[in-house]
Design a protein around this motif. Structure first.
Motif, mmCIF file in Angstrom:
data_model
loop_
_atom_site.group_PDB
_atom_site.id
_atom_site.type_symbol
_atom_site.label_atom_id
_atom_site.label_comp_id
_atom_site.label_asym_id
_atom_site.label_seq_id
_atom_site.Cartn_x
_atom_site.Cartn_y
_atom_site.Cartn_z
ATOM 1 N N ASP A 114 0.857 -1.175 0.000
ATOM 2 C CA ASP A 114 0.000 0.000 0.000
ATOM 3 C C ASP A 114 0.897 1.230 0.000
ATOM 4 O O ASP A 114 2.107 1.132 0.242
ATOM 5 N N ASP A 115 0.312 2.397 -0.236
ATOM 6 C CA ASP A 115 1.123 3.611 -0.338
ATOM 7 C C ASP A 115 1.852 3.963 0.959
ATOM 8 O O ASP A 115 2.878 4.621 0.930
ATOM 9 N N ASP A 116 1.371 3.490 2.103
ATOM 10 C CA ASP A 116 2.054 3.805 3.358
ATOM 11 C C ASP A 116 3.410 3.119 3.492
ATOM 12 O O ASP A 116 4.199 3.481 4.365
#
Length: 166
Positions: A114-116
């Motif tokens: 995910d982008d995190d």
């Protein structure tokens, strides 16, 4: 045989456009004798998770050579006929060489950060070579990226995965 193929967003985009990963041979990871010996567990699900984790770590090396790719690890799970897969445990545990191009229809799922995870993955990419050479600080930074679990996507969600990475 279930294989786990490390890819970058650039490679995933080509799969979306062309419907195939290749040319062969394609380096991937699977439950091999070397992985079984190293992991010392007979639970197939745990062994497949270990093979997938090895593929995720290999993504860091691919990303270090692909400046255009999103800083996320991506692993494609694919089912390939066993006679089309060559075990290469002498290279590293779980390594296989898929001797045929992998079509989108061979793919079972896509696993992606995910982008995190992008900041940790970017740091890991910059430190993977030093970690491979035994630098404990670099290994710690690479392990930080390993702490992020890859999300699961159906192959029908390929365009959504790419859209999320752009």
């Amino acid at each position: 045989m279930r294989v786990y193929v490390p890819v970058t967003s650039s490679i995933l985009q080509r799969l979306a456009e062309q419907g195939v990963l290749g040319p062969a041979p394609i380096t991937a990871f699977a439950v091999t004798p070397g992985l079984r010996e190293w992991y010392v567990d007979d639970d197939l699900e745990e062994l497949e998770y270990a093979a997938s984790s090895e593929a995720a770590r290999a993504c860091l090396r691919l990303l270090s050579a692909d400046d255009e790719a999103s800083r996320r690890r991506i692993v494609i799970a694919a089912d390939i006929a066993e006679d089309r897969v060559e075990v290469r445990d002498e290279l590293d545990r779980g390594v296989v060489a898929v001797q045929v191009p992998i079509s989108l229809s061979d793919c079972a799922s896509i696993h992606a950060d995910d982008d995190d995870a992008e900041e940790a993955v970017d740091t890991a990419v910059r430190n993977i070579d030093a970690a491979d050479l035994g630098d404990p600080e670099a290994e710690f930074l690479v392990d930080e990226a390993d702490g992020f679990e890859l999300s699961w996507y159906a192959t029908q969600e390929l365009s959504l995965v790419l859209e999320d990475m752009s």
